[in-house]
Design an enzyme around this catalytic site. Structure first.
Site, PDB file in Angstrom:
ATOM      1  N   CYS A   1      -4.606  -1.507  -1.711  1.00 17.43           N
ATOM      2  CA  CYS A   1      -4.830  -0.075  -1.891  1.00 17.43           C
ATOM      3  C   CYS A   1      -5.859   0.118  -3.003  1.00 17.43           C
ATOM      4  O   CYS A   1      -5.639  -0.346  -4.136  1.00 17.43           O
ATOM      5  CB  CYS A   1      -3.497   0.566  -2.271  1.00 17.43           C
ATOM      6  SG  CYS A   1      -3.621   2.308  -2.710  1.00 17.43           S
TER       7      CYS A   1
ATOM      8  N   ASP B   1       0.890  -1.178   0.000  1.00 16.67           N
ATOM      9  CA  ASP B   1       0.000   0.000   0.000  1.00 16.67           C
ATOM     10  C   ASP B   1       0.920   1.218   0.000  1.00 16.67           C
ATOM     11  O   ASP B   1       2.136   1.098   0.197  1.00 16.67           O
ATOM     12  CB  ASP B   1      -0.887  -0.019   1.262  1.00 16.67           C
ATOM     13  CG  ASP B   1      -1.839   1.179   1.325  1.00 16.67           C
ATOM     14  OD1 ASP B   1      -2.259   1.671   0.256  1.00 16.67           O
ATOM     15  OD2 ASP B   1      -2.151   1.642   2.441  1.00 16.67           O
ATOM     16  N   SER B   2       0.317   2.398  -0.179  1.00 15.46           N
ATOM     17  CA  SER B   2       1.108   3.619  -0.091  1.00 15.46           C
ATOM     18  C   SER B   2       1.615   3.848   1.333  1.00 15.46           C
ATOM     19  O   SER B   2       2.524   4.646   1.540  1.00 15.46           O
ATOM     20  CB  SER B   2       0.252   4.812  -0.494  1.00 15.46           C
ATOM     21  OG  SER B   2      -0.813   4.949   0.427  1.00 15.46           O
TER      22      SER B   2
ATOM     23  N   GLU C   1      -1.874   8.335   8.756  1.00 13.48           N
ATOM     24  CA  GLU C   1      -0.425   8.064   8.733  1.00 13.48           C
ATOM     25  C   GLU C   1       0.244   8.664   9.974  1.00 13.48           C
ATOM     26  O   GLU C   1       1.194   8.104  10.501  1.00 13.48           O
ATOM     27  CB  GLU C   1       0.209   8.650   7.462  1.00 13.48           C
ATOM     28  CG  GLU C   1      -0.083   7.850   6.196  1.00 13.48           C
ATOM     29  CD  GLU C   1       0.651   6.513   6.141  1.00 13.48           C
ATOM     30  OE1 GLU C   1       1.826   6.454   6.543  1.00 13.48           O
ATOM     31  OE2 GLU C   1       0.038   5.523   5.692  1.00 13.48           O
TER      32      GLU C   1
ATOM     33  N   CYS D   1     -11.073   3.191   0.976  1.00 14.04           N
ATOM     34  CA  CYS D   1      -9.622   3.370   1.103  1.00 14.04           C
ATOM     35  C   CYS D   1      -9.205   2.533   2.291  1.00 14.04           C
ATOM     36  O   CYS D   1      -9.859   2.598   3.352  1.00 14.04           O
ATOM     37  CB  CYS D   1      -9.305   4.852   1.338  1.00 14.04           C
ATOM     38  SG  CYS D   1      -7.608   5.160   1.889  1.00 14.04           S
TER      39      CYS D   1
ATOM     40  N   HIS E   1      -6.879   2.718   4.368  1.00  6.99           N
ATOM     41  CA  HIS E   1      -6.536   3.476   5.580  1.00  6.99           C
ATOM     42  C   HIS E   1      -7.756   3.664   6.481  1.00  6.99           C
ATOM     43  O   HIS E   1      -7.634   3.700   7.704  1.00  6.99           O
ATOM     44  CB  HIS E   1      -5.988   4.855   5.204  1.00  6.99           C
ATOM     45  CG  HIS E   1      -4.543   4.860   4.805  1.00  6.99           C
ATOM     46  ND1 HIS E   1      -4.104   4.380   3.598  1.00  6.99           N
ATOM     47  CD2 HIS E   1      -3.444   5.310   5.459  1.00  6.99           C
ATOM     48  CE1 HIS E   1      -2.788   4.534   3.519  1.00  6.99           C
ATOM     49  NE2 HIS E   1      -2.366   5.099   4.633  1.00  6.99           N
TER      50      HIS E   1
HETATM   51  N1  DGL Z   1      -4.757   3.170   1.216  1.00  3.85           N
HETATM   52  C1  DGL Z   1      -4.946   3.705  -0.084  1.00  3.85           C
HETATM   53  C2  DGL Z   1      -6.275   3.272  -0.679  1.00  3.85           C
HETATM   54  O1  DGL Z   1      -6.834   2.265  -0.299  1.00  3.85           O
HETATM   55  C3  DGL Z   1      -4.827   5.188  -0.308  1.00  3.85           C
HETATM   56  C4  DGL Z   1      -3.822   5.972   0.372  1.00  3.85           C
HETATM   57  C5  DGL Z   1      -3.194   7.090  -0.438  1.00  3.85           C
HETATM   58  O2  DGL Z   1      -3.843   8.039  -0.890  1.00  3.85           O
HETATM   59  O3  DGL Z   1      -2.009   6.965  -0.590  1.00  3.85           O
HETATM   60  O4  DGL Z   1      -6.777   3.927  -1.565  1.00  3.85           O
END
Ligand code: DGL
Length: 262
Positions: free
Chosen positions: A74, A11-12, A152, A184, A186
């Site tokens: 992600c 993931d990011s 984050e 998302c 996160h």
């Molecule tokens: N966790 C990522 C998602 O599911 C997004 C996070 C980001 O914008 O980097 O879209």
């Protein structure tokens, strides 16, 4: 590929840890290699082609580490370029997309709200996903650009976070949404805050267990499920600040975990 190899999950940043944890619960014999691309986050502000370049670089890294399958944990990366990634590499690649289908099934008002990064909501992949259900429900889109940086930074339940969540969800609820999709990964870490701020009777749709089940299915199909007792220890890697990643893991990964040195 061999059943004893690890599963790469990326993931990011930390969002995909929620998906990795679902895999850890469902498939205890598998070992995981988690890659947090914090050095290049957030993906929600990148073009699809920049995100694809990161996906390729991470895939090369994970292949060099000997993984047997990859989970793109992600929504932003999946909707940006998973098709291209699959066309380029032959190992199983599982992605995650906003759970519009389960949301439409769960809704009694026929109005669902999708919370996601601005980029996810702009992709052609998401447009075609949401169009599939357009006749069955009203699908409202809510970009939430401020949530990922807060998560984050481990600001998960602050007054500022609650205010942000209220600002993103109230317009959806005011239009009759009774179901909110966490689009998302996160957002899984603030699912309780979202449920609390949205109030009783609002369904919250998460997708991490569905992703883990899809992975299980693909590995079984390809005879890649680890049939041994317990796999080797999980690995965690970040392309960004190692100190921050240690703190994030301590807070967000339920089992004790140590990040690999950079
Ligand atoms: N966790 C990522 C998602 O599911 C997004 C996070 C980001 O914008 O980097 O879209």
């Amino acid at each position: 590929m061999h059943q004893h190899q690890s599963i790469g999950v990326f993931d990011s940043g930390v969002g995909g840890l929620s998906v990795a944890w679902a895999i850890r619960q469902l498939l205890p014999a598998e070992s995981l290699y988690y890659f947090a691309d914090t050095g290049y986050a957030p993906y929600g502000e990148k073009t699809d082609s920049d995100t694809y370049q990161r996906m390729q670089a991470i895939t090369r890294h994970l292949l060099a580490c000997g993984v047997k399958a990859i989970v793109v944990a992600c929504n932003t990366a999946t909707t940006a370029a998973i098709k291209e990634l699959r066309a380029q590499y032959s190992l199983p690649i599982i992605g995650v997309e906003p759970g519009v289908k389960p949301a439409v099934l769960a809704s009694t008002t026929g109005v669902v709200g999708v919370l996601a990064t601005p980029r996810t909501l702009l992709t052609p992949a998401f447009a075609s996903l949401s169009q599939r259900y357009a006749g069955k429900a009203r699908v409202l889109l809510q970009p939430c650009p401020q949530l990922v940086p807060m998560i984050e930074a481990l600001e998960l339940d602050s007054a500022v976070m609650r205010e942000l969540v209220a600002g993103y969800t109230q317009p959806l609820l005011a239009q009759g949404a009774d179901t909110l999709v966490l689009g998302c990964t996160h957002y899984n870490f603030i699912a309780d805050v979202i449920a609390d701020v949205a109030g009783p009777g609002i369904n919250i749709v998460r997708t991490e267990m569905a992703v883990a089940k899809q992975l299980q299915h693909r590995l079984a199909q390809m005879q890649l499920l680890n049939s041994g007792a317990v796999g080797k220890a999980d690995c965690f890697y970040s392309s960004g600040d190692a100190g921050l990643f240690h703190r994030q893991l301590r807070r967000l990964w339920p089992a004790a975990a140590t990040a690999l040195p950079l």
